[in-house]
Design a protein around this motif. Structure first.
Motif, short mmCIF file in Angstrom:
data_model
loop_
_atom_site.label_atom_id
_atom_site.label_comp_id
_atom_site.label_asym_id
_atom_site.label_seq_id
_atom_site.Cartn_x
_atom_site.Cartn_y
_atom_site.Cartn_z
N LEU A 63 0.80 -1.22 0.00
CA LEU A 63 0.00 0.00 0.00
C LEU A 63 0.83 1.27 0.00
O LEU A 63 0.35 2.32 -0.41
CB LEU A 63 -0.93 0.01 1.22
CG LEU A 63 -2.04 -1.06 1.24
CD1 LEU A 63 -2.80 -0.99 2.55
CD2 LEU A 63 -2.99 -0.88 0.08
N GLN A 96 1.73 -3.28 -10.88
CA GLN A 96 0.58 -2.50 -10.44
C GLN A 96 -0.69 -3.33 -10.26
O GLN A 96 -1.50 -3.03 -9.37
CB GLN A 96 0.32 -1.34 -11.41
CG GLN A 96 1.34 -0.24 -11.35
CD GLN A 96 1.50 0.32 -9.94
OE1 GLN A 96 0.55 0.38 -9.17
NE2 GLN A 96 2.72 0.74 -9.60
N THR A 104 -3.16 -3.03 -7.12
CA THR A 104 -4.60 -2.78 -7.22
C THR A 104 -5.39 -3.80 -6.42
O THR A 104 -6.35 -3.47 -5.74
CB THR A 104 -5.04 -2.80 -8.70
OG1 THR A 104 -4.29 -1.83 -9.42
CG2 THR A 104 -6.52 -2.49 -8.83
N ASP A 129 -5.11 -3.06 -2.84
CA ASP A 129 -5.86 -1.85 -2.53
C ASP A 129 -7.35 -2.13 -2.41
O ASP A 129 -8.04 -1.51 -1.60
CB ASP A 129 -5.61 -0.82 -3.63
CG ASP A 129 -6.01 0.58 -3.21
OD1 ASP A 129 -5.92 0.89 -2.01
OD2 ASP A 129 -6.42 1.36 -4.09
N HIS A 149 -4.89 0.50 -14.70
CA HIS A 149 -3.93 1.41 -14.06
C HIS A 149 -3.54 2.53 -15.03
O HIS A 149 -3.45 3.70 -14.64
CB HIS A 149 -2.70 0.65 -13.61
CG HIS A 149 -1.71 1.48 -12.87
ND1 HIS A 149 -0.67 2.13 -13.49
CD2 HIS A 149 -1.62 1.80 -11.55
CE1 HIS A 149 0.03 2.80 -12.59
NE2 HIS A 149 -0.52 2.63 -11.41
N ILE A 175 -10.44 4.60 -6.50
CA ILE A 175 -9.14 4.32 -5.90
C ILE A 175 -9.17 4.83 -4.46
O ILE A 175 -9.91 5.75 -4.13
CB ILE A 175 -7.96 4.99 -6.66
CG1 ILE A 175 -8.23 6.50 -6.83
CG2 ILE A 175 -7.71 4.34 -7.99
CD1 ILE A 175 -7.09 7.26 -7.50
N THR A 176 -8.36 4.22 -3.61
CA THR A 176 -8.26 4.67 -2.22
C THR A 176 -7.11 5.66 -2.09
O THR A 176 -6.34 5.88 -3.04
CB THR A 176 -8.01 3.48 -1.27
OG1 THR A 176 -6.67 2.99 -1.47
CG2 THR A 176 -9.02 2.36 -1.53
N GLN A 215 -4.49 5.15 -0.47
CA GLN A 215 -3.22 4.43 -0.51
C GLN A 215 -2.79 4.06 -1.92
O GLN A 215 -1.66 3.62 -2.14
CB GLN A 215 -3.33 3.14 0.33
CG GLN A 215 -3.37 3.37 1.83
CD GLN A 215 -4.74 3.80 2.30
OE1 GLN A 215 -5.75 3.43 1.71
NE2 GLN A 215 -4.79 4.59 3.36
N SER A 216 -3.67 4.25 -2.89
CA SER A 216 -3.35 3.91 -4.27
C SER A 216 -2.17 4.74 -4.77
O SER A 216 -2.03 5.92 -4.45
CB SER A 216 -4.57 4.15 -5.16
OG SER A 216 -4.21 4.21 -6.52
N SER A 217 -1.32 4.11 -5.57
CA SER A 217 -0.18 4.84 -6.14
C SER A 217 -0.66 5.96 -7.07
O SER A 217 0.00 7.00 -7.18
CB SER A 217 0.73 3.88 -6.91
OG SER A 217 0.03 3.24 -7.96
N TYR A 226 -3.47 7.73 -6.66
CA TYR A 226 -3.89 8.83 -5.79
C TYR A 226 -2.67 9.59 -5.28
O TYR A 226 -2.66 10.83 -5.29
CB TYR A 226 -4.70 8.27 -4.62
CG TYR A 226 -5.30 9.35 -3.73
CD1 TYR A 226 -6.62 9.72 -3.87
CD2 TYR A 226 -4.53 10.00 -2.77
CE1 TYR A 226 -7.18 10.72 -3.08
CE2 TYR A 226 -5.07 10.99 -1.98
CZ TYR A 226 -6.39 11.35 -2.12
OH TYR A 226 -6.92 12.34 -1.33
N ILE A 229 -13.53 4.79 -1.67
CA ILE A 229 -13.07 5.15 -3.01
C ILE A 229 -13.76 6.41 -3.54
O ILE A 229 -13.46 6.86 -4.63
CB ILE A 229 -13.28 3.99 -4.01
CG1 ILE A 229 -14.75 3.58 -4.06
CG2 ILE A 229 -12.38 2.81 -3.66
CD1 ILE A 229 -15.05 2.51 -5.11
#
Length: 341
Positions: A31, A40, A44, A47, A227, A257-258, A260-262, A264, A295
């Motif tokens: 995360l 990725q 995902t 996540d 992604h 996306i949260t 913690q998403s890359s 975001y 999300i």
């Protein structure tokens, strides 16, 4: 015999503790640590999978004996998981603003599963200044029946409902990306004498990638495309806000996306997340039988102060609406000599 059994129990407890630590570390790394694009899809999955899976090894630990020192370690590790993995927020007191206050809501209605009359009643009950709606194409049919003090505008299934004057600025379509529909739309909204830039977003959904279970290679490619599309959409949606208007801009909607998403962290980290700044609890906005995840977000520029944010119960579909209150920060007073000169 009793000594041997005691040693075996200790080894088993130690192994279970190591398993819990490894599971926690794997989740934290997935995360929070940047990984190559080829990995990725794994990020995902981490996540979007149920976050409570990280606590499964803890259930095994409860079956055996625990020394006080190990018990304290498990407690600390569990608390870290609650905040770092489950993303629990605690803002019990709430902030206090000195400038004008306004209220913004965002809700994915699930393809029109919520009646227009119910949305209008909810807007009036919550006293929302602006309501951002996703998957709400059916709301356009109710435009003629709107009360005179409300304004409605839609780009496809992205709709904005407001008690203040709204002006269309721009929209982004998925057609150049090989898809369909509008994924972002920006407006100028006049609130209490202040013009705010408001962007309604609905980034690409991971639904197809998650539902394909019998073709792992195809699934992996779909995650890669997901992604890529979410990254491009985030880049272009963020660019809808001019740099000069950034401080008092709001971006809200279903990001899929949260935090913690890359994606975001790359494109939205510089914005204030209203729930992170002024919310309490887990704030899950997407609900299924096994999954709860946040999300849907309402983001704000640095010129706005998040006062309170909460996620309400769904009125239809599997998304919960987000409601956030903001205060317009007052500019710092100029020095006396500057004002006199």
């Amino acid at each position: 015999g009793s000594i041997a059994r005691s040693m075996v129990c200790r080894r088993q407890a130690g192994a279970r503790g190591v398993l819990y630590l490894l599971a926690s570390a794997a989740y934290w790394l997935a995360l929070h640590i940047p990984l190559p694009p080829a990995l990725q899809p794994l990020i995902t999955l981490a996540d979007l999978l149920p976050r409570w899976l990280v606590f499964l090894p803890l259930c095994l630990l409860l079956l055996g004996r625990r020394s006080p020192s190990r018990f304290a370690f498990y407690v600390v590790l569990t608390l870290l998981n609650v905040f770092l993995v489950l993303d629990l927020k605690l803002h019990l007191a709430g902030a206090t603003g000195t400038g004008p206050v306004f209220k913004v809501g965002s809700y994915n209605t699930g393809g029109g599963r919520v009646e227009a009359s119910r949305l209008l009643d909810w807007l009036e009950t919550e006293q929302l200044d602006v309501l951002l709606l996703q998957e709400a194409g059916g709301l356009r049919l109710a435009k003629k029946a709107l009360p005179e003090h409300l304004n409605l505008d839609c780009y496809g299934q992205l709709c904005v409902l407001s008690r203040h004057p709204i002006t269309r600025v721009a929209n982004l379509s998925r057609r150049p990306l090989g898809g369909w529909g509008t994924y972002a739309a920006s407006y100028a909204v006049e609130i209490q004498g202040q013009t705010l830039t408001v962007v309604n977003v609905h980034l690409n959904t991971p639904r197809l990638a998650l539902e394909t279970q019998k073709a792992p290679i195809t699934n992996y490619r779909r995650f890669l495309r997901l992604h890529e599309s979410q990254s491009i959409e985030s880049l272009l949606a963020a660019a809808l806000v001019p740099a000069d208007d950034r401080a008092t801009a709001i971006v809200g909607g279903d990001f899929n996306i949260t935090q913690q998403s890359s994606i975001y962290r790359q494109y939205w980290y510089d914005w204030q997340n209203s729930f992170s700044r002024a919310g309490t609890g887990l704030g899950h906005t997407k609900h299924t039988r096994l999954l709860g995840v946040r999300i849907d977000h309402i983001l704000a520029g640095e010129g706005l102060l998040p006062l309170k944010s909460e996620v309400l119960k769904p009125m239809g579909g599997d998304h919960g609406p987000v409601v956030s209150s903001f205060s317009l920060k007052q500019p710092a007073a100029a020095p006396i000599e500057d004002r006199e000169g």
